[in-house]
Write a protein that holds these residues in place. Structure first.
Motif, PDB file in Angstrom:
ATOM      1  N   SER A   1       0.836  -0.927   0.129  1.00  0.00           N
ATOM      2  CA  SER A   1       0.265   0.288  -0.043  1.00  0.00           C
ATOM      3  C   SER A   1       1.243   1.074   0.011  1.00  0.00           C
ATOM      4  O   SER A   1       1.384   0.870   0.307  1.00  0.00           O
ATOM      5  N   ARG A   2       0.435   2.705  -0.519  1.00  0.00           N
ATOM      6  CA  ARG A   2       0.642   3.947  -0.416  1.00  0.00           C
ATOM      7  C   ARG A   2       1.462   3.658   1.136  1.00  0.00           C
ATOM      8  O   ARG A   2       3.125   4.220   1.449  1.00  0.00           O
ATOM      9  N   THR A   3       0.531   3.904   2.121  1.00  0.00           N
ATOM     10  CA  THR A   3       0.708   4.090   3.373  1.00  0.00           C
ATOM     11  C   THR A   3       2.296   2.964   4.089  1.00  0.00           C
ATOM     12  O   THR A   3       2.587   3.755   4.757  1.00  0.00           O
ATOM     13  N   GLN A   4       2.106   1.186   3.239  1.00  0.00           N
ATOM     14  CA  GLN A   4       3.190   1.137   3.569  1.00  0.00           C
ATOM     15  C   GLN A   4       4.384   1.545   3.347  1.00  0.00           C
ATOM     16  O   GLN A   4       5.405   1.458   3.270  1.00  0.00           O
ATOM     17  N   LEU A   5       5.231   1.885   2.004  1.00  0.00           N
ATOM     18  CA  LEU A   5       5.700   2.642   1.182  1.00  0.00           C
ATOM     19  C   LEU A   5       5.752   3.675   2.087  1.00  0.00           C
ATOM     20  O   LEU A   5       7.427   4.296   2.088  1.00  0.00           O
ATOM     21  N   GLN A   6       5.135   4.777   2.308  1.00  0.00           N
ATOM     22  CA  GLN A   6       5.005   6.292   2.857  1.00  0.00           C
ATOM     23  C   GLN A   6       5.784   6.491   3.984  1.00  0.00           C
ATOM     24  O   GLN A   6       6.746   7.131   4.573  1.00  0.00           O
ATOM     25  N   GLY A   7       5.506   5.293   4.217  1.00  0.00           N
ATOM     26  CA  GLY A   7       6.508   4.798   5.969  1.00  0.00           C
ATOM     27  C   GLY A   7       7.881   4.353   6.149  1.00  0.00           C
ATOM     28  O   GLY A   7       8.758   4.670   6.992  1.00  0.00           O
ATOM     29  N   VAL A   8       7.942   3.784   4.880  1.00  0.00           N
ATOM     30  CA  VAL A   8       9.638   3.789   4.684  1.00  0.00           C
ATOM     31  C   VAL A   8       9.943   5.822   4.006  1.00  0.00           C
ATOM     32  O   VAL A   8      11.051   5.651   5.031  1.00  0.00           O
ATOM     33  N   ARG A   9       9.480   6.634   3.934  1.00  0.00           N
ATOM     34  CA  ARG A   9      10.537   7.349   3.928  1.00  0.00           C
ATOM     35  C   ARG A   9      10.062   8.194   5.235  1.00  0.00           C
ATOM     36  O   ARG A   9      11.223   9.170   5.880  1.00  0.00           O
ATOM     37  N   LYS A  10       9.056   7.953   5.330  1.00  0.00           N
ATOM     38  CA  LYS A  10       8.613   8.673   7.629  1.00  0.00           C
ATOM     39  C   LYS A  10       9.404   8.162   8.065  1.00  0.00           C
ATOM     40  O   LYS A  10      10.490   8.794   8.837  1.00  0.00           O
ATOM     41  N   PHE A  11       9.918   6.700   8.285  1.00  0.00           N
ATOM     42  CA  PHE A  11      10.683   6.194   9.015  1.00  0.00           C
ATOM     43  C   PHE A  11      12.237   6.653   8.853  1.00  0.00           C
ATOM     44  O   PHE A  11      12.963   7.524  10.067  1.00  0.00           O
TER      45      PHE A  11
ATOM     46  N   SER B   1      13.101  -1.284 -15.363  1.00  0.00           N
ATOM     47  CA  SER B   1      14.149  -0.729 -15.842  1.00  0.00           C
ATOM     48  C   SER B   1      14.596   1.049 -14.102  1.00  0.00           C
ATOM     49  O   SER B   1      13.872   1.105 -13.685  1.00  0.00           O
ATOM     50  N   ASP B   2      15.490   1.295 -14.562  1.00  0.00           N
ATOM     51  CA  ASP B   2      15.831   2.345 -13.423  1.00  0.00           C
ATOM     52  C   ASP B   2      14.668   3.403 -13.271  1.00  0.00           C
ATOM     53  O   ASP B   2      14.210   3.733 -12.503  1.00  0.00           O
ATOM     54  N   GLU B   3      14.160   3.623 -14.792  1.00  0.00           N
ATOM     55  CA  GLU B   3      13.154   4.644 -15.186  1.00  0.00           C
ATOM     56  C   GLU B   3      12.150   4.545 -14.743  1.00  0.00           C
ATOM     57  O   GLU B   3      11.003   4.898 -13.274  1.00  0.00           O
ATOM     58  N   GLN B   4      11.650   2.849 -14.434  1.00  0.00           N
ATOM     59  CA  GLN B   4      10.261   2.224 -13.945  1.00  0.00           C
ATOM     60  C   GLN B   4      10.562   2.219 -12.777  1.00  0.00           C
ATOM     61  O   GLN B   4       9.457   2.864 -12.109  1.00  0.00           O
ATOM     62  N   LEU B   5      11.645   1.469 -11.801  1.00  0.00           N
ATOM     63  CA  LEU B   5      11.659   2.308 -10.825  1.00  0.00           C
ATOM     64  C   LEU B   5      11.890   3.938 -10.089  1.00  0.00           C
ATOM     65  O   LEU B   5      11.285   3.675  -8.983  1.00  0.00           O
ATOM     66  N   ARG B   6      12.296   4.600 -10.605  1.00  0.00           N
ATOM     67  CA  ARG B   6      11.960   6.167 -10.898  1.00  0.00           C
ATOM     68  C   ARG B   6      10.929   5.923 -10.523  1.00  0.00           C
ATOM     69  O   ARG B   6       9.829   7.298  -9.258  1.00  0.00           O
ATOM     70  N   ALA B   7      10.126   5.306 -11.645  1.00  0.00           N
ATOM     71  CA  ALA B   7       8.528   5.392 -11.146  1.00  0.00           C
ATOM     72  C   ALA B   7       7.736   5.211 -10.877  1.00  0.00           C
ATOM     73  O   ALA B   7       6.478   6.510  -9.559  1.00  0.00           O
ATOM     74  N   PHE B   8       7.925   4.285  -9.820  1.00  0.00           N
ATOM     75  CA  PHE B   8       7.949   3.530  -8.881  1.00  0.00           C
ATOM     76  C   PHE B   8       7.457   4.248  -7.180  1.00  0.00           C
ATOM     77  O   PHE B   8       6.818   4.590  -6.611  1.00  0.00           O
TER      78      PHE B   8
ATOM     79  N   GLN C   1       8.693   7.574  -6.658  1.00  0.00           N
ATOM     80  CA  GLN C   1       7.836   8.281  -7.280  1.00  0.00           C
ATOM     81  C   GLN C   1       6.046   8.693  -6.880  1.00  0.00           C
ATOM     82  O   GLN C   1       5.336   9.894  -6.518  1.00  0.00           O
ATOM     83  N   LYS C   2       5.500   7.521  -7.040  1.00  0.00           N
ATOM     84  CA  LYS C   2       4.550   7.720  -7.172  1.00  0.00           C
ATOM     85  C   LYS C   2       3.684   6.955  -5.363  1.00  0.00           C
ATOM     86  O   LYS C   2       2.872   7.875  -5.296  1.00  0.00           O
ATOM     87  N   TYR C   3       4.540   6.297  -4.890  1.00  0.00           N
ATOM     88  CA  TYR C   3       4.099   5.865  -3.875  1.00  0.00           C
ATOM     89  C   TYR C   3       4.864   6.913  -3.196  1.00  0.00           C
ATOM     90  O   TYR C   3       5.199   7.466  -1.829  1.00  0.00           O
ATOM     91  N   GLY C   4       5.916   7.617  -3.530  1.00  0.00           N
ATOM     92  CA  GLY C   4       6.711   8.997  -2.086  1.00  0.00           C
ATOM     93  C   GLY C   4       7.938   8.370  -1.155  1.00  0.00           C
ATOM     94  O   GLY C   4       8.406   8.756  -0.330  1.00  0.00           O
ATOM     95  N   LEU C   5       8.265   6.950  -1.988  1.00  0.00           N
ATOM     96  CA  LEU C   5       9.181   6.463  -1.919  1.00  0.00           C
ATOM     97  C   LEU C   5      10.668   7.517  -2.059  1.00  0.00           C
ATOM     98  O   LEU C   5      11.480   6.969  -2.948  1.00  0.00           O
ATOM     99  N   LYS C   6      10.912   8.261  -1.206  1.00  0.00           N
ATOM    100  CA  LYS C   6      11.652   8.996  -1.142  1.00  0.00           C
ATOM    101  C   LYS C   6      13.048   8.359  -0.563  1.00  0.00           C
ATOM    102  O   LYS C   6      13.648   9.854   0.176  1.00  0.00           O
ATOM    103  N   VAL C   7      13.864   7.558  -0.538  1.00  0.00           N
ATOM    104  CA  VAL C   7      14.824   7.298  -0.297  1.00  0.00           C
ATOM    105  C   VAL C   7      16.234   6.331  -1.583  1.00  0.00           C
ATOM    106  O   VAL C   7      14.926   6.943  -2.737  1.00  0.00           O
ATOM    107  N   THR C   8      17.548   6.766  -1.639  1.00  0.00           N
ATOM    108  CA  THR C   8      17.950   5.564  -2.275  1.00  0.00           C
ATOM    109  C   THR C   8      17.423   4.470  -2.977  1.00  0.00           C
ATOM    110  O   THR C   8      17.193   4.222  -2.325  1.00  0.00           O
TER     111      THR C   8
END
Length: 175
Positions: A65-75, A103-110, A112-119
């Motif tokens: 879920s978006r919540t789980q992935l954004q939880g990674v960023r929040k953490f 692809s790297d681009e697909q992973l970047r889009a993923f 961005q879509k879920y707010g996963l702002k970690v490397t």
């Protein structure tokens, strides 16, 4: 009858004692690795020494879920000022012929879509995840400041996105 039960108990205790001694004598497991980020940088185990590292292994095809992935960023935001570095490690293939390709681009889009702002790092052949004992996705591996694996992988991501609560007991021992 009592004698056989007593022998079994003593044998079990001896096995437990030997196992505990063996674990105490073995130093923490260190796994050397080199992973490429989707931005072309290389992150190595040596470059991370001195920091506590959280590696969240997953893939864009997982039904998270978006919540789980954004939880990674929040953490990551919450713990970055405490010397903890967080990475998302994609286990998807880098080979366009593979069914598990991203692809790297697909992973970047993923991300961005879920707010996963970690490397985002790549472990396309799963070599590193296997070395670290990951046997399910998603999983989290924590490395201490010396680069040693801190305990077994933690399976799953908190469904409420509270990764800090999920990892607190392990991290508190390392901080």
């Amino acid at each position: 009858m009592v004698s056989n039960n007593r022998k079994r108990v003593l044998t079990g205790l001896m096995i437990l004692l030997v196992s505990c001694v063996a674990l105490a004598q073995n130093p923490a497991q260190r796994v050397d690795f080199s992973l490429r980020s989707i931005d072309g940088q290389t992150v190595t185990s040596d470059s991370l020494r001195g920091e506590i590292v959280v590696l969240a292994f997953g893939a864009s095809w997982l039904p998270l879920s978006r919540t789980q992935l954004q939880g990674v960023r929040k953490f990551a935001d919450e713990y970055s000022n405490r010397g903890v570095v967080v990475y998302w490690v994609s286990t998807e293939s880098a080979d366009a012929k593979s069914k598990n390709y991203a692809s790297d681009e697909q992973l970047r889009a993923f991300a961005q879509k879920y707010g996963l702002k970690v490397t985002v790092l790549r472990d396309p052949d799963g070599v590193i995840s296997k070395k670290l004992g990951v046997d399910q996705l998603p999983s989290i591996v924590i490395l201490d400041k010396e680069g040693n694996v801190s305990g077994p992988p933690i399976g799953g991501l908190d469904p409420n996105g509270n990764l800090a609560a999920q990892l607190a007991s392990r991290l508190d021992k390392l901080l």
